[in-house]
Design an enzyme around this catalytic site. Structure first.
Site, PDB file in Angstrom:
ATOM      1  N   ASP A 154       0.836  -1.207   0.000  1.00 54.42           N
ATOM      2  CA  ASP A 154       0.000   0.000   0.000  1.00 54.42           C
ATOM      3  C   ASP A 154       0.872   1.260   0.000  1.00 54.42           C
ATOM      4  OD1 ASP A 154      -2.238  -1.695   0.200  1.00 54.42           O
ATOM      5  OD2 ASP A 154      -1.965  -1.834   2.362  1.00 54.42           O
ATOM      6  N   HIS A 159      -5.213  -3.590   5.772  1.00 57.48           N
ATOM      7  CA  HIS A 159      -4.817  -3.906   4.397  1.00 57.48           C
ATOM      8  C   HIS A 159      -5.976  -4.531   3.637  1.00 57.48           C
ATOM      9  CE1 HIS A 159      -2.603  -5.128   0.901  1.00 57.48           C
ATOM     10  NE2 HIS A 159      -2.955  -6.383   1.099  1.00 57.48           N
TER      11      HIS A 159
HETATM   12  P1  NAI Z   1       0.043 -18.422  -5.222  1.00 57.62           P
HETATM   13  O1  NAI Z   1      -1.119 -19.343  -5.265  1.00 57.62           O
HETATM   14  O2  NAI Z   1       0.746 -18.087  -6.479  1.00 57.62           O
HETATM   15  O3  NAI Z   1       1.137 -19.011  -4.209  1.00 57.62           O
HETATM   16  C1  NAI Z   1       0.810 -19.459  -2.947  1.00 57.62           C
HETATM   17  C2  NAI Z   1       1.783 -20.557  -2.573  1.00 57.62           C
HETATM   18  O4  NAI Z   1       1.430 -21.003  -1.260  1.00 57.62           O
HETATM   19  C3  NAI Z   1       1.710 -21.799  -3.508  1.00 57.62           C
HETATM   20  O5  NAI Z   1       3.004 -22.117  -3.969  1.00 57.62           O
HETATM   21  C4  NAI Z   1       1.144 -22.874  -2.618  1.00 57.62           C
HETATM   22  O6  NAI Z   1       1.638 -24.174  -2.911  1.00 57.62           O
HETATM   23  C5  NAI Z   1       1.625 -22.402  -1.237  1.00 57.62           C
HETATM   24  N1  NAI Z   1       0.899 -23.002  -0.142  1.00 57.62           N
HETATM   25  C6  NAI Z   1      -0.406 -23.352  -0.053  1.00 57.62           C
HETATM   26  N2  NAI Z   1      -0.653 -23.927   1.142  1.00 57.62           N
HETATM   27  C7  NAI Z   1       0.516 -23.929   1.816  1.00 57.62           C
HETATM   28  C8  NAI Z   1       0.911 -24.385   3.102  1.00 57.62           C
HETATM   29  N3  NAI Z   1       0.050 -24.965   3.924  1.00 57.62           N
HETATM   30  N4  NAI Z   1       2.192 -24.205   3.462  1.00 57.62           N
HETATM   31  C9  NAI Z   1       3.083 -23.617   2.634  1.00 57.62           C
HETATM   32  N5  NAI Z   1       2.770 -23.179   1.408  1.00 57.62           N
HETATM   33  C10 NAI Z   1       1.499 -23.335   1.018  1.00 57.62           C
HETATM   34  O7  NAI Z   1      -0.446 -17.096  -4.455  1.00 57.62           O
HETATM   35  P2  NAI Z   1       0.301 -15.671  -4.399  1.00 57.62           P
HETATM   36  O8  NAI Z   1      -0.150 -14.835  -5.528  1.00 57.62           O
HETATM   37  O9  NAI Z   1       1.740 -15.906  -4.179  1.00 57.62           O
HETATM   38  O10 NAI Z   1      -0.372 -15.048  -3.071  1.00 57.62           O
HETATM   39  C11 NAI Z   1      -0.100 -15.592  -1.810  1.00 57.62           C
HETATM   40  C12 NAI Z   1      -0.872 -14.835  -0.727  1.00 57.62           C
HETATM   41  O11 NAI Z   1      -0.435 -13.479  -0.635  1.00 57.62           O
HETATM   42  C13 NAI Z   1      -2.378 -14.741  -0.990  1.00 57.62           C
HETATM   43  O12 NAI Z   1      -3.060 -14.960   0.220  1.00 57.62           O
HETATM   44  C14 NAI Z   1      -2.571 -13.314  -1.441  1.00 57.62           C
HETATM   45  O13 NAI Z   1      -3.873 -12.841  -1.198  1.00 57.62           O
HETATM   46  C15 NAI Z   1      -1.560 -12.607  -0.581  1.00 57.62           C
HETATM   47  N6  NAI Z   1      -1.199 -11.269  -1.058  1.00 57.62           N
HETATM   48  C16 NAI Z   1      -0.899 -10.337  -0.096  1.00 57.62           C
HETATM   49  C17 NAI Z   1      -0.575  -9.057  -0.428  1.00 57.62           C
HETATM   50  C18 NAI Z   1      -0.253  -8.065   0.640  1.00 57.62           C
HETATM   51  O14 NAI Z   1      -0.139  -6.875   0.327  1.00 57.62           O
HETATM   52  N7  NAI Z   1      -0.062  -8.449   1.898  1.00 57.62           N
HETATM   53  C19 NAI Z   1      -0.546  -8.620  -1.835  1.00 57.62           C
HETATM   54  C20 NAI Z   1      -0.815  -9.677  -2.773  1.00 57.62           C
HETATM   55  C21 NAI Z   1      -1.151 -10.948  -2.384  1.00 57.62           C
END
Ligand code: NAI
Length: 326
Positions: free
Chosen positions: A150, A178
């Site tokens: 942000d 957030h």
């Molecule tokens: P993605 O689906 O590309 O990657 C997520 C990864 O987490 C995958 O490799 C998956 O295998 C892994 N995963 C699932 N369950 C797991 C577990 N129990 N233990 C370890 N790894 C596990 O998703 P992406 O795009 O990387 O997003 C990840 C998270 O980040 C989402 O919740 C998203 O909403 C959040 N996010 C947060 C932001 C922020 O500003 N804080 C900004 C953008 C996304």
């Protein structure tokens, strides 16, 4: 030099975040954990000629080994948004993932800094804190909701409206939480700029809902990953600079547990919330000082009021998930 663990390292955020962290000379060991593909990502990154050792850990049985000895654990594990979803819609899946990772941290690296990226951050940070409280290892100075994206978006979007605002070195304070209306950029604090009421309205809306631009453009392929990786690396490195290198005066906006944190009394009283994002000075033990909310403009006061209303529900949802299991 320290060990940093990325949980969810094979994901859209996890991979570029790990790549950026591989560049740091403050990290001696980068441990990459995921339920899939972490070994491949680790093998790939391990060929880069920077100082850190990289190890891959796949599946729950290897989680303890990944976490043991960690100085910092960054958590981008879980599902991202698709078009039409809010961050709160992710709770159902991500709450359990974050709970289990926090439990493993409590058992294997109870003193580590935990940086929560997984959404909905407004609720997943309370989940982590409640798990650590239950395990009697909670230190409010050591748990952070990563809201840096942000801040990054604010600098970029402001610079597009005001070209004299250099986006890389000028920070914008973003308070609240957030997600959507809980994201409150304090544009009144950018003393060198003046905005028309229309500019403030448009910029605030764009910052609050900037994530939707990416979700829409990716059209079903997820949410922000590359800008998030840059933001996540920025926050992680800032914390390492303060805690490992001992650099003073580093300030970043981040979502923290207020009670028990140095300097947080004013924000605790004025918001009535257990958790709130605000500018925080980082130090050797994590939070060194939560800065008091500055004087807000009338618009900002109203935005903060709305944010507080929404945050109350988000926070309760996270706490209840651990206390009552729902
Ligand atoms: P993605 O689906 O590309 O990657 C997520 C990864 O987490 C995958 O490799 C998956 O295998 C892994 N995963 C699932 N369950 C797991 C577990 N129990 N233990 C370890 N790894 C596990 O998703 P992406 O795009 O990387 O997003 C990840 C998270 O980040 C989402 O919740 C998203 O909403 C959040 N996010 C947060 C932001 C922020 O500003 N804080 C900004 C953008 C996304």
């Amino acid at each position: 030099m320290v060990k940093v663990v990325v949980c969810g390292a094979a994901g859209g955020i996890g991979q570029p975040l790990s790549l950026l962290l591989k560049q740091s000379d403050l990290i001696s060991h980068l441990a990459l954990y995921d339920i899939v593909n972490a070994a491949g990502v680790a093998a790939d990154l391990s060929h880069i000629n920077t100082v850190s050792k990289v190890t891959g850990h796949v599946g729950k049985d290897s989680l303890a080994e990944a976490l043991r000895g960690a100085h910092t654990v960054v958590i981008p594990a879980g599902v991202p948004r698709r078009p039409g979803m809010t961050r709160d819609d992710l709770f159902k899946v991500n709450a359990g993932i974050v709970r289990d990772l926090a439990q493993a941290c409590a058992e294997n690296c109870p003193k580590a800094f935990i940086l929560v990226i997984s959404n909905p951050v407004n609720s997943t940070v309370p989940i982590v804190c409640e798990v650590l409280k239950k395990a009697n290892v909670f230190d409010p100075r050591r748990v952070f909701g990563v809201t840096t994206l942000d801040v990054v978006r604010s600098s970029t979007f402001v610079s597009q409206v005001k070209p004299q605002f250099e986006p890389h070195s000028n920070r914008v304070t973003v308070v609240g939480g957030h997600s959507g209306a809980t994201i409150v950029p304090l544009l009144s604090q950018i003393k060198q700029l003046s905005f028309t009421p229309e500019e403030i309205k448009a910029l605030t809306h764009r910052i609050q809902f900037g994530g939707d631009e990416v979700v829409k453009a990716k059209d079903g392929a997820g949410s922000a990953t590359l800008s998030m990786a840059a933001a996540g690396a920025r926050f992680t490195i800032a914390l390492l600079e303060a805690s490992v290198r001992g650099k003073r005066g580093i300030v970043e906006s981040t979502y923290v547990h207020l009670a028990g944190n140095p300097g947080a009394e004013w924000n605790l009283r004025s918001t009535g919330l257990e958790y709130f994002a605000q500018d925080v000075e980082l130090g050797p033990d994590g939070v060194a000082n939560v800065l008091a909310l500055p004087n807000l403009s009338a618009e900002e006061q109203s935005l903060v009021k709305t944010a507080i209303g929404e945050l109350k529900g988000n926070i309760a949802k996270g706490i209840n998930f651990i206390k009552e299991g729902s």
